[in-house]
Design an enzyme around this catalytic site. Sequence first.
Site, PDB file in Angstrom:
ATOM      1  N   PHE A   1       6.459  22.983 -17.800  1.00 49.55           N
ATOM      2  CA  PHE A   1       6.776  21.601 -17.414  1.00 49.55           C
ATOM      3  C   PHE A   1       5.895  20.546 -18.108  1.00 49.55           C
ATOM      4  O   PHE A   1       6.408  19.552 -18.618  1.00 49.55           O
ATOM      5  CB  PHE A   1       6.679  21.441 -15.885  1.00 49.55           C
ATOM      6  CG  PHE A   1       6.895  20.017 -15.440  1.00 49.55           C
ATOM      7  CD1 PHE A   1       5.816  19.203 -15.124  1.00 49.55           C
ATOM      8  CD2 PHE A   1       8.176  19.479 -15.376  1.00 49.55           C
ATOM      9  CE1 PHE A   1       6.013  17.876 -14.732  1.00 49.55           C
ATOM     10  CE2 PHE A   1       8.387  18.155 -14.983  1.00 49.55           C
ATOM     11  CZ  PHE A   1       7.306  17.352 -14.666  1.00 49.55           C
ATOM     12  N   ASN A   2       4.568  20.697 -18.067  1.00 52.96           N
ATOM     13  CA  ASN A   2       3.698  19.630 -18.588  1.00 52.96           C
ATOM     14  C   ASN A   2       3.957  19.359 -20.067  1.00 52.96           C
ATOM     15  O   ASN A   2       3.884  18.224 -20.517  1.00 52.96           O
ATOM     16  CB  ASN A   2       2.222  19.997 -18.389  1.00 52.96           C
ATOM     17  CG  ASN A   2       1.807  19.886 -16.940  1.00 52.96           C
ATOM     18  OD1 ASN A   2       2.440  19.185 -16.157  1.00 52.96           O
ATOM     19  ND2 ASN A   2       0.751  20.607 -16.574  1.00 52.96           N
TER      20      ASN A   2
ATOM     21  N   ASN B   1       5.082  15.089 -12.317  1.00 51.05           N
ATOM     22  CA  ASN B   1       5.704  15.601 -11.074  1.00 51.05           C
ATOM     23  C   ASN B   1       6.370  14.471 -10.312  1.00 51.05           C
ATOM     24  O   ASN B   1       7.416  14.609  -9.711  1.00 51.05           O
ATOM     25  CB  ASN B   1       4.612  16.153 -10.134  1.00 51.05           C
ATOM     26  CG  ASN B   1       4.062  17.464 -10.621  1.00 51.05           C
ATOM     27  OD1 ASN B   1       4.797  18.266 -11.190  1.00 51.05           O
ATOM     28  ND2 ASN B   1       2.777  17.680 -10.437  1.00 51.05           N
TER      29      ASN B   1
ATOM     30  N   THR C   1      -4.085  18.227 -16.054  1.00 49.97           N
ATOM     31  CA  THR C   1      -3.227  19.111 -15.240  1.00 49.97           C
ATOM     32  C   THR C   1      -1.836  18.483 -15.112  1.00 49.97           C
ATOM     33  O   THR C   1      -1.181  18.571 -14.069  1.00 49.97           O
ATOM     34  CB  THR C   1      -3.815  19.296 -13.831  1.00 49.97           C
ATOM     35  OG1 THR C   1      -3.807  18.016 -13.156  1.00 49.97           O
ATOM     36  CG2 THR C   1      -5.226  19.844 -13.883  1.00 49.97           C
TER      37      THR C   1
ATOM     38  N   ASP D   1      -2.023  19.780  -8.240  1.00 50.44           N
ATOM     39  CA  ASP D   1      -3.014  18.814  -8.725  1.00 50.44           C
ATOM     40  C   ASP D   1      -3.968  18.449  -7.591  1.00 50.44           C
ATOM     41  O   ASP D   1      -5.182  18.360  -7.774  1.00 50.44           O
ATOM     42  CB  ASP D   1      -2.338  17.535  -9.211  1.00 50.44           C
ATOM     43  CG  ASP D   1      -1.328  17.770 -10.317  1.00 50.44           C
ATOM     44  OD1 ASP D   1      -0.218  18.263 -10.016  1.00 50.44           O
ATOM     45  OD2 ASP D   1      -1.648  17.493 -11.478  1.00 50.44           O
TER      46      ASP D   1
ATOM     47  N   HIS E   1      -1.521  26.655 -10.566  1.00 44.15           N
ATOM     48  CA  HIS E   1      -1.612  26.306 -11.994  1.00 44.15           C
ATOM     49  C   HIS E   1      -2.824  25.399 -12.268  1.00 44.15           C
ATOM     50  O   HIS E   1      -3.717  25.735 -13.026  1.00 44.15           O
ATOM     51  CB  HIS E   1      -0.352  25.541 -12.437  1.00 44.15           C
ATOM     52  CG  HIS E   1       0.951  26.211 -12.133  1.00 44.15           C
ATOM     53  ND1 HIS E   1       1.390  27.349 -12.765  1.00 44.15           N
ATOM     54  CD2 HIS E   1       1.931  25.869 -11.263  1.00 44.15           C
ATOM     55  CE1 HIS E   1       2.587  27.686 -12.300  1.00 44.15           C
ATOM     56  NE2 HIS E   1       2.940  26.814 -11.388  1.00 44.15           N
ATOM     57  N   ASP E   2      -2.832  24.231 -11.653  1.00 51.62           N
ATOM     58  CA  ASP E   2      -3.850  23.227 -11.990  1.00 51.62           C
ATOM     59  C   ASP E   2      -5.258  23.649 -11.568  1.00 51.62           C
ATOM     60  O   ASP E   2      -6.218  23.483 -12.347  1.00 51.62           O
ATOM     61  CB  ASP E   2      -3.470  21.877 -11.363  1.00 51.62           C
ATOM     62  CG  ASP E   2      -2.153  21.355 -11.941  1.00 51.62           C
ATOM     63  OD1 ASP E   2      -1.484  20.547 -11.276  1.00 51.62           O
ATOM     64  OD2 ASP E   2      -1.780  21.777 -13.061  1.00 51.62           O
TER      65      ASP E   2
ATOM     66  N   ASP F   1      -1.058  14.483 -12.305  1.00 44.79           N
ATOM     67  CA  ASP F   1       0.220  13.884 -11.859  1.00 44.79           C
ATOM     68  C   ASP F   1       0.444  14.359 -10.421  1.00 44.79           C
ATOM     69  O   ASP F   1       1.443  14.986 -10.085  1.00 44.79           O
ATOM     70  CB  ASP F   1       1.400  14.272 -12.773  1.00 44.79           C
ATOM     71  CG  ASP F   1       1.612  15.785 -12.877  1.00 44.79           C
ATOM     72  OD1 ASP F   1       2.741  16.203 -13.210  1.00 44.79           O
ATOM     73  OD2 ASP F   1       0.669  16.566 -12.603  1.00 44.79           O
TER      74      ASP F   1
HETATM   75  O1  RIB Z   1       4.083  23.928 -14.934  1.00 43.45           O
HETATM   76  C1  RIB Z   1       3.096  23.688 -13.965  1.00 43.45           C
HETATM   77  C2  RIB Z   1       2.609  22.274 -14.069  1.00 43.45           C
HETATM   78  O2  RIB Z   1       3.679  21.392 -13.790  1.00 43.45           O
HETATM   79  C3  RIB Z   1       1.523  21.946 -13.027  1.00 43.45           C
HETATM   80  O3  RIB Z   1       0.636  21.005 -13.569  1.00 43.45           O
HETATM   81  C4  RIB Z   1       2.305  21.336 -11.907  1.00 43.45           C
HETATM   82  O4  RIB Z   1       1.537  20.379 -11.169  1.00 43.45           O
HETATM   83  C5  RIB Z   1       3.397  20.621 -12.644  1.00 43.45           C
HETATM   84  O5  RIB Z   1       2.882  19.371 -13.056  1.00 43.45           O
HETATM   85 CA    CA Z   2       0.211  18.880 -12.401  1.00 42.90          CA
END
Ligand code: RIB
Ligand code: CA
Length: 317
Positions: free
Chosen positions: A172-173, A39, A126, A15, A242-243, A10
């Site tokens: 979040f994801n 996102n 991701t 990403d 993160h990703d 996203d």
């Molecule tokens: O929580 C982190 C995730 O949420 C990552 O994938 C970041 O890109 C957002 O999408």
């Molecule tokens: Ca992401």
Amino acid sequence: VTRKVILDVDTGVDDAVAVILALRSPELEVLGITTVAGNVDVCSATRNTLHVLELLGRTDVPVCPGAGGPITPGSWSVGEMFHGAGGLGGVRVPEPSARPRGEHAVDFIRRAVREEAPGELTLITTAPMTNVALSLLIEPDLAERLAAIVSMGGAFGTTREGAGNSSPRAEFNVWFDPVAAKVVYGSGARVYAVGLDVTTRRDASISRETYDRLAESPDPVGRFVHSILGAYVEAVGYAPMHDPMAVASVIEPDLLTFELLPVDVEVCGELTRGETVADFREFDAEVPRRRPNVHVAVDVDGPGFLRLLLGRVASLA
Ligand code: RIB
Ligand code: CA
């Protein structure tokens, strides 16, 4: 041996860095990239992904747009707060000349899994897991045919950092589409979850000093990474990767330590929607646990991860 992968993104800031890392890693063969709302809206995620591919000279990689919103019912809005207007840290990018493929993300994933031998293809997600969940709902056999689903997502409470970001204990994801995460974790696929427990570790994040070094990178792609990280570093003081960490765990599996645990997802609690509930209770006859179904990342070699990442995306030693 190279691992055949599909990235589901996203594109957002981290990403974009994950896509750069994947395409600059000889250990991976990226068959295609699918996009999804999270996102940013799915059109922006697609545009941003195409822009990164143009930057890398890799518009040969197919980009297939997917779901425009979560499976989970209820109102939703994209999470631009950390990714800036447009989703690349507020950096305005020109309209890419490359175009997405006409094939929907779910059709692309299903076709790729069918065309590859069982155990050949790994999905790296991701983003909210909407596309992957839809693929699994339409064709449950994908779970067995896939080598693995390596997913950035979840907050499992295995470390102090394992708290949430979208809510006190939800990441979040998963929070954006908890039903999708529940479908993926319960699908029978070999799932490796790279959650906030490891991705928010400061020793695995880009510090302000490293961010400043990126500005001097001899590599234009390194300087692009600097430009899109600016908003994040200004806001938070450092930039968690993160990703890219989910991608790195496929490139160099030894960078992360996983524990196979029973995990389920809360899909409807007012306070708890999107929480990934891992069961650490010692198993005994009195305490019947659910089947262990998710390999949860509980530790990361932070410096080793950053060395790999910075070397590949910015040619920084
Ligand atoms: O929580 C982190 C995730 O949420 C990552 O994938 C970041 O890109 C957002 O999408
Ligand atoms: Ca992401």
